[in-house]
Design a protein around this motif. Structure first.
Motif, PDB file in Angstrom:
ATOM      1  N   LEU A  20       0.799  -1.272  -0.221  1.00 28.16           N
ATOM      2  CA  LEU A  20      -0.415   0.114  -0.228  1.00 28.16           C
ATOM      3  C   LEU A  20       0.919   1.095   0.179  1.00 28.16           C
ATOM      4  O   LEU A  20       1.894   1.102   0.484  1.00 28.16           O
ATOM      5  N   THR A  21       0.373   2.534  -1.132  1.00 32.97           N
ATOM      6  CA  THR A  21       1.186   3.665  -0.314  1.00 32.97           C
ATOM      7  C   THR A  21       1.169   4.140   0.880  1.00 32.97           C
ATOM      8  O   THR A  21       0.441   4.005   1.704  1.00 32.97           O
ATOM      9  N   VAL A  22       1.799   5.260   0.669  1.00 37.81           N
ATOM     10  CA  VAL A  22       2.172   5.786   1.981  1.00 37.81           C
ATOM     11  C   VAL A  22       0.354   6.586   2.295  1.00 37.81           C
ATOM     12  O   VAL A  22       0.126   6.377   3.354  1.00 37.81           O
ATOM     13  N   ARG A  23      -0.242   7.038   1.792  1.00 44.09           N
ATOM     14  CA  ARG A  23      -2.031   7.413   1.845  1.00 44.09           C
ATOM     15  C   ARG A  23      -2.684   6.385   2.377  1.00 44.09           C
ATOM     16  O   ARG A  23      -3.140   6.078   3.266  1.00 44.09           O
ATOM     17  N   ARG A  24      -2.687   5.195   2.181  1.00 43.50           N
ATOM     18  CA  ARG A  24      -3.704   3.742   1.924  1.00 43.50           C
ATOM     19  C   ARG A  24      -3.093   3.445   3.281  1.00 43.50           C
ATOM     20  O   ARG A  24      -4.137   2.592   3.392  1.00 43.50           O
ATOM     21  N   ASN A  25      -1.411   3.116   3.438  1.00 41.16           N
ATOM     22  CA  ASN A  25      -1.480   2.771   4.819  1.00 41.16           C
ATOM     23  C   ASN A  25      -1.853   4.233   6.117  1.00 41.16           C
ATOM     24  O   ASN A  25      -2.225   3.439   6.943  1.00 41.16           O
ATOM     25  N   ILE A  26      -1.905   4.786   6.135  1.00 37.79           N
ATOM     26  CA  ILE A  26      -2.488   6.004   7.352  1.00 37.79           C
ATOM     27  C   ILE A  26      -3.791   5.564   7.099  1.00 37.79           C
ATOM     28  O   ILE A  26      -4.240   5.908   7.948  1.00 37.79           O
ATOM     29  N   GLU A  27      -4.476   5.671   5.878  1.00 38.86           N
ATOM     30  CA  GLU A  27      -6.084   5.677   5.472  1.00 38.86           C
ATOM     31  C   GLU A  27      -6.939   4.139   6.280  1.00 38.86           C
ATOM     32  O   GLU A  27      -8.052   4.003   6.799  1.00 38.86           O
TER      33      GLU A  27
END
Ligand code: ADP
Ligand code: MG
Length: 270
Positions: free
Chosen positions: A105-112
């Motif tokens: 997962l991308t950084v954004r998807r990880n945080i989400e």
């Protein structure tokens, strides 16, 4: 507190933590028993920031995992507010030593990811942007974990926990891989969030300066099996001055205590 309602009061009381006579024996795959914690009792008030220090292997991560509900104690009890801890919950956030990001997962998807799992992503999406900015990674939103430095990955892990607005935040050396400058900046950001939200925090750290700078109290643990050796109250007003004579005096005293704790630990092996 001025203007606090009964509901607020209930909410803050609900995020106190109680650890009572907790012991934990780990059983390894080969059947060996490791006594990691022995009769640990600790009470943390709602909104308090407590650091946990002690030699490596003394059971700090074990204690955090028990509070997170990822593991069960061998004996004793753990409570959040009035409720026994019986498993993980979004109200208790945990940031590990190792960032444990989802590599696909991308950084954004990880945080989400936590928000998505709870089906609240749509209404909380602006929070994701805020937290990405907070940890200084907005330009890496679409990067993947393998493209990040260790420090950046740890900042993603921190944002991923914070974005869920946990009432209890358990931090296991979360700033360990950061350079000194970023580390001090993140300490201030974590403190700011803590002050704004009234989050209850338990922070494991090897860094005595970090413990003194951040905490209301420092809990010192003995070498394995971990017991509470002593608890030190830090009564200095915030923001604290890292070079003040009070700070340096306290630092000297704690380092000395840790040194002697280490000596006692080695005695039985000689
Ligand atoms: N799942 C496990 N199985 C067996 N032993 C474990 C397990 N987790 C931790 N231990 C052991 O328990 C002790 C305490 O570990 P840990 O809680 O990670 O200490 P700390 O975080 O203070 O370094 C160590 O000796 C460690 O090797
Ligand atoms: Mg650990």
């Amino acid at each position: 507190m001025v203007g606090a309602t009964a509901a607020d009061d209930l909410q803050t009381k609900a995020s106190s933590l109680l650890v009572r006579n907790v012991s934990k024996v780990h059983v390894s795959a080969d059947g060996t028993h490791v006594a990691a914690l022995s009769d640990v009792s600790l009470s943390i008030a709602a909104g308090e920031l407590v650091s946990l220090v002690g030699p490596s292997g003394c059971g700090k991560s074990t204690l955090l995992r028990l509070i997170a509900g990822l593991d069960a104690p061998s004996s004793g009890e753990l409570r959040i507010g009035a409720n026994p801890i019986s498993g993980p919950s979004a109200e208790r956030g945990l940031v590990f030593q190792d960032p444990n990001l989802f590599p696909w997962l991308t950084v954004r998807r990880n945080i989400e990811s936590g928000l998505a799992a709870r089906n609240v992503l749509r209404e909380k999406r602006h929070d994701v942007d805020d937290f990405m900015r907070l940890v200084g990674l907005e330009s890496f939103a679409n990067a993947f974990p393998h493209q990040l430095s260790g420090g950046m990955a740890q900042r993603v892990a921190l944002a991923r926990a914070l974005v869920n607005h946990p009432r209890v935040l358990l931090l296991d050396e979360p700033l360990g891989a950061l350079d000194a400058f970023t580390r001090m900046r993140m300490q201030d950001e974590v403190l700011r969030l803590w002050q704004n939200r009234g989050t209850t925090m338990l922070l494991v750290t090897h860094d005595i300066d970090e413990a003194i700078y951040m905490s209301d109290r420092i809990v010192m643990m003995t070498p394995r099996p971990g017991r509470i050796e002593r608890i030190i109250e830090i009564n200095q007003p915030r923001p604290r001055q890292r070079n003040s004579s009070e700070f340096l005096e306290l630092r000297g005293r704690i380092l000395e205590m840790l040194h002697f704790a280490g000596e006692n630990a080695q005695a039985p092996n000689r």
